[in-house]
Design a protein around this motif. Structure first.
Motif, PDB file in Angstrom:
ATOM      1  N   TYR A  36       0.829  -1.201   0.000  1.00 35.79           N
ATOM      2  CA  TYR A  36       0.000   0.000   0.000  1.00 35.79           C
ATOM      3  C   TYR A  36       0.872   1.264   0.000  1.00 35.79           C
ATOM      4  O   TYR A  36       0.491   2.284  -0.566  1.00 35.79           O
ATOM      5  N   CYS A  37       2.029   1.177   0.599  1.00 34.86           N
ATOM      6  CA  CYS A  37       2.929   2.337   0.732  1.00 34.86           C
ATOM      7  C   CYS A  37       4.012   2.404  -0.344  1.00 34.86           C
ATOM      8  O   CYS A  37       4.722   3.408  -0.435  1.00 34.86           O
ATOM      9  N   LEU A  38       4.144   1.363  -1.162  1.00 32.36           N
ATOM     10  CA  LEU A  38       5.190   1.341  -2.193  1.00 32.36           C
ATOM     11  C   LEU A  38       4.948   2.388  -3.261  1.00 32.36           C
ATOM     12  O   LEU A  38       3.808   2.696  -3.602  1.00 32.36           O
ATOM     13  N   HIS A  51      -2.699   8.115  -3.330  1.00 33.15           N
ATOM     14  CA  HIS A  51      -3.805   8.267  -4.292  1.00 33.15           C
ATOM     15  C   HIS A  51      -5.146   8.088  -3.596  1.00 33.15           C
ATOM     16  O   HIS A  51      -6.095   8.843  -3.850  1.00 33.15           O
ATOM     17  N   LEU A  52      -5.226   7.106  -2.718  1.00 32.26           N
ATOM     18  CA  LEU A  52      -6.495   6.873  -2.015  1.00 32.26           C
ATOM     19  C   LEU A  52      -6.854   8.063  -1.137  1.00 32.26           C
ATOM     20  O   LEU A  52      -8.014   8.492  -1.099  1.00 32.26           O
ATOM     21  N   ARG A  53      -5.874   8.624  -0.446  1.00 30.19           N
ATOM     22  CA  ARG A  53      -6.151   9.799   0.386  1.00 30.19           C
ATOM     23  C   ARG A  53      -6.744  10.915  -0.450  1.00 30.19           C
ATOM     24  O   ARG A  53      -7.697  11.575  -0.073  1.00 30.19           O
ATOM     25  N   GLU A  81      -2.630   7.705   4.306  1.00 32.92           N
ATOM     26  CA  GLU A  81      -1.631   7.519   3.254  1.00 32.92           C
ATOM     27  C   GLU A  81      -0.703   6.346   3.532  1.00 32.92           C
ATOM     28  O   GLU A  81      -0.136   5.776   2.601  1.00 32.92           O
ATOM     29  N   THR A  82      -0.545   5.975   4.793  1.00 29.29           N
ATOM     30  CA  THR A  82       0.418   4.932   5.150  1.00 29.29           C
ATOM     31  C   THR A  82      -0.209   3.747   5.877  1.00 29.29           C
ATOM     32  O   THR A  82       0.499   2.774   6.162  1.00 29.29           O
ATOM     33  N   CYS A  83      -1.484   3.802   6.156  1.00 26.24           N
ATOM     34  CA  CYS A  83      -2.148   2.723   6.882  1.00 26.24           C
ATOM     35  C   CYS A  83      -3.319   2.189   6.058  1.00 26.24           C
ATOM     36  O   CYS A  83      -4.357   2.839   5.940  1.00 26.24           O
ATOM     37  N   LEU A  88      -9.162   1.387   4.327  1.00 25.67           N
ATOM     38  CA  LEU A  88     -10.365   0.538   4.256  1.00 25.67           C
ATOM     39  C   LEU A  88     -11.502   1.117   5.104  1.00 25.67           C
ATOM     40  O   LEU A  88     -12.650   1.179   4.656  1.00 25.67           O
ATOM     41  N   ALA A  89     -11.170   1.562   6.300  1.00 24.47           N
ATOM     42  CA  ALA A  89     -12.196   2.121   7.194  1.00 24.47           C
ATOM     43  C   ALA A  89     -12.810   3.384   6.588  1.00 24.47           C
ATOM     44  O   ALA A  89     -14.030   3.577   6.651  1.00 24.47           O
TER      45      ALA A  89
END
Length: 181
Positions: A36-38, A51-53, A81-83, A88-89
């Motif tokens: 997820y953090c790569l 991107h998700l953030r 961004e890092t979790c 997901l939550a």
């Protein structure tokens, strides 16, 4: 004069948003926090979490203020961004919010504010509707899902089918047997 069935349109918009959020949930469920953090450098400089953030920030702009939508409010450096679990939550929280919306809220006029220049700070405000903006954030999410899909594949992560492909493109693919997916 054309009469638009607001309830039917509302249901379609909510369904499309939920489907998009579910793609994000499927992607995040299939990876580790490290993945997820790569960053897939040199091709993509932002992680999937970043991107998700960004996707979530636009949804939060809609959720946060029913009178003025400000797309320039961002949470850069936030835990999401890092979790992966936070990601997901937050996706689930946005889905739950979408289920609380009512059709009569969709046509109400709201003000949208955003910067429009890459050279200087130029902010515009335009009148819009929540339905229009839900369509925008959903399509915007698909654009970022395409980048996340590339990043994931460059990092050898399996991605959901049709990740990051626009609805109109998928319709064209379904209707054209000569198109290969």
């Amino acid at each position: 004069m054309m009469v638009i069935d607001l309830v039917a349109q509302f249901r379609k918009v909510i369904k499309g948003n939920i489907e998009g959020l579910d793609q994000g949930i499927a992607l995040l469920t299939s990876m580790t926090n490290e993945q997820y953090c790569l960053r897939a450098k040199p091709y993509i400089s932002s992680s999937i979490g970043e991107h998700l953030r960004h996707i979530l920030d636009l949804y939060y702009a809609l959720k946060g203020n029913v009178q003025t939508i400000d797309y320039d409010i961002r949470r850069r450096g936030a835990l999401v961004e890092t979790c992966r679990l936070t990601g997901l939550a937050e996706l689930e929280q946005i889905k739950m919010w979408l289920f609380t919306l009512e059709p009569q809220m969709m046509g109400n006029n709201v003000l949208m504010s955003t910067e429009v220049s890459v050279i200087e700070t130029l902010v515009v405000q335009v009148e819009t509707s929540l339905m229009r903006e839900l369509i925008f954030v959903s399509m915007h999410a698909i654009h970022h899902y395409a980048l996340m899909d590339i990043s994931a594949k460059l990092c050898d992560i399996d991605t959901p089918k049709n990740m990051g492909i626009a609805p109109a493109t998928l319709t064209a693919l379904r209707n054209d047997s000569s198109c290969v997916q």
